[in-house]
Design a protein around this motif. Structure first.
Motif, mmCIF file in Angstrom:
data_model
loop_
_atom_site.group_PDB
_atom_site.id
_atom_site.type_symbol
_atom_site.label_atom_id
_atom_site.label_comp_id
_atom_site.label_asym_id
_atom_site.label_seq_id
_atom_site.Cartn_x
_atom_site.Cartn_y
_atom_site.Cartn_z
ATOM 1 N N CYS A 45 -3.382 10.572 69.034
ATOM 2 C CA CYS A 45 -3.574 11.493 70.149
ATOM 3 C C CYS A 45 -5.025 11.536 70.613
ATOM 4 O O CYS A 45 -5.325 12.051 71.689
ATOM 5 N N GLY A 46 -5.950 11.012 69.786
ATOM 6 C CA GLY A 46 -7.344 10.952 70.186
ATOM 7 C C GLY A 46 -8.132 12.209 69.880
ATOM 8 O O GLY A 46 -9.231 12.398 70.415
ATOM 9 N N SER A 47 -7.617 13.064 69.002
ATOM 10 C CA SER A 47 -8.315 14.308 68.670
ATOM 11 C C SER A 47 -9.593 14.077 67.874
ATOM 12 O O SER A 47 -10.481 14.921 67.849
ATOM 13 N N GLY A 48 -9.673 12.933 67.194
ATOM 14 C CA GLY A 48 -10.815 12.645 66.339
ATOM 15 C C GLY A 48 -10.526 12.913 64.883
ATOM 16 O O GLY A 48 -11.263 12.466 63.997
ATOM 17 N N ASP A 49 -9.424 13.626 64.601
ATOM 18 C CA ASP A 49 -9.015 13.875 63.218
ATOM 19 C C ASP A 49 -8.118 12.747 62.726
ATOM 20 O O ASP A 49 -7.592 11.959 63.516
ATOM 21 N N TYR A 78 3.152 12.872 72.124
ATOM 22 C CA TYR A 78 2.465 11.625 72.475
ATOM 23 C C TYR A 78 2.307 10.762 71.224
ATOM 24 O O TYR A 78 2.620 9.571 71.209
ATOM 25 N N CYS A 79 1.834 11.376 70.153
ATOM 26 C CA CYS A 79 1.642 10.678 68.892
ATOM 27 C C CYS A 79 2.965 10.185 68.329
ATOM 28 O O CYS A 79 3.033 9.120 67.713
ATOM 29 N N PHE A 119 2.897 -1.243 74.213
ATOM 30 C CA PHE A 119 1.611 -0.624 74.483
ATOM 31 C C PHE A 119 1.029 0.017 73.223
ATOM 32 O O PHE A 119 1.760 0.474 72.356
ATOM 33 N N LYS A 120 -0.283 0.027 73.168
ATOM 34 C CA LYS A 120 -0.983 0.786 72.135
ATOM 35 C C LYS A 120 -1.436 2.080 72.790
ATOM 36 O O LYS A 120 -2.251 2.075 73.710
ATOM 37 N N LEU A 121 -0.894 3.201 72.351
ATOM 38 C CA LEU A 121 -1.261 4.491 72.914
ATOM 39 C C LEU A 121 -2.622 4.892 72.357
ATOM 40 O O LEU A 121 -2.794 4.993 71.143
ATOM 41 N N THR A 122 -3.584 5.092 73.248
ATOM 42 C CA THR A 122 -4.972 5.237 72.808
ATOM 43 C C THR A 122 -5.533 6.659 72.873
ATOM 44 O O THR A 122 -6.431 6.998 72.113
#
Length: 202
Positions: A45-49, A78-79, A119-122
Motif C-alpha cells: 500500500c506504500g505506507s512505509g511500514d 489495494y494490498c 501489474f506490480k501494485l506500487t
C-alpha cells in the motif's frame, strides 16, 4: 440471502485463513528475503511500514478489520489485490455491492482471474476521506490514487477512485467499513500530460 447467512459465509473466510497457520498463506508468492522475509517485506500500500505491521493485520483479524478506519480498509483492499488475499476482498465487500454474490466459490474464482497479476501494485495514495452519520447508518467516502507498473513493459499507470463505504452492524464483520461502490476517473494531471504529449508528437 439474509444478513445472518452472509455473516456466516464471511466468518468462514477468516476461519479458513486461521486453519492454515504454519503454511504460506499467499498462493504463488515467495518471501522477499529468505527466512523471516515476510516480516520485513514492505507493505504494497506504500505506507512505509512492513506488511506484517500494516495491512496484514486487517487481512488476518476480523477484530482489527472491524476497528479500522475506511481509509485503512481502502489500503488493505489495494494490498489484498497485490497479495492475492482474495478472502479479504470478498469479506470487505458490502452485500449491496453490484459484484456481491452468495456463491463464494464462483466469486473467489472470478477475482482470482482479475487480480492485476500483470501489474506490480506500487502505492495507494489517499487524497481525502469524509465521514457522515453515526452508528449503523454511518457512511464514509475515500478518494485515492492507485499506482501500478506493468510487469512486462515497466510502464507506470494509475487511476483515481472515489470509494463509498457503509457499515452493516455488528453482525457483519464486527461492524467494519464495507466497500459499497466506487467511481473511477483519471488522476489529476492526466489530461495535462496527454496534451503535452500531443504537442511533442504533433
Amino acid at each position: 440471502v439474509n444478513h445472518h447467512s452472509r455473516e456466516k459465509n464471511y466468518r468462514c473466510l477468516f476461519a479458513k485463513k486461521g486453519a492454515k497457520k504454519g503454511r504460506s498463506k499467499i498462493k504463488g508468492t515467495k518471501p522477499s528475503s529468505g527466512f523471516g522475509g515476510a516480516a520485513v517485506e514492505p507493505c504494497p500500500c506504500g505506507s512505509g511500514d512492513s506488511y506484517s505491521k500494516c495491512c496484514a493485520k486487517l487481512h488476518n483479524s476480523v477484530q482489527a478489520f472491524g476497528e479500522a478506519s475506511a481509509e485503512a480498509v481502502v489500503r488493505a483492499r489495494y494490498c489484498a489485490y497485490a497479495k492475492r488475499e482474495i478472502n479479504f476482498i470478498i469479506a470487505s465487500t458490502h452485500p449491496e455491492n453490484k459484484d456481491f454474490t452468495s456463491d463464494i466459490a464462483h466469486w473467489r474464482k472470478r477475482i482470482g482471474q482479475n487480480c492485476y497479476d500483470n501489474f506490480k501494485l506500487t502505492q495507494c495514495t489517499i487524497l481525502k476521506e469524509t465521514y457522515e452519520g453515526d452508528g449503523p447508518d454511518s457512511r464514509a467516502e475515500v478518494q485515492f490514487i492507485a499506482k501500478m507498473r506493468d510487469r512486462n513493459t515497466m510502464v507506470e499507470t494509475a487511476f483515481m477512485e472515489t470509494s463509498k463505504f457503509e457499515r452493516c452492524g455488528n453482525e457483519m464483520q464486527n461492524n467494519a467499513w464495507l466497500y459499497k461502490e466506487g467511481v473511477i476517473a483519471d488522476p489529476p494531471g492526466r489530461e495535462e500530460q496527454a496534451v503535452q504529449a500531443g504537442q511533442h508528437t504533433g
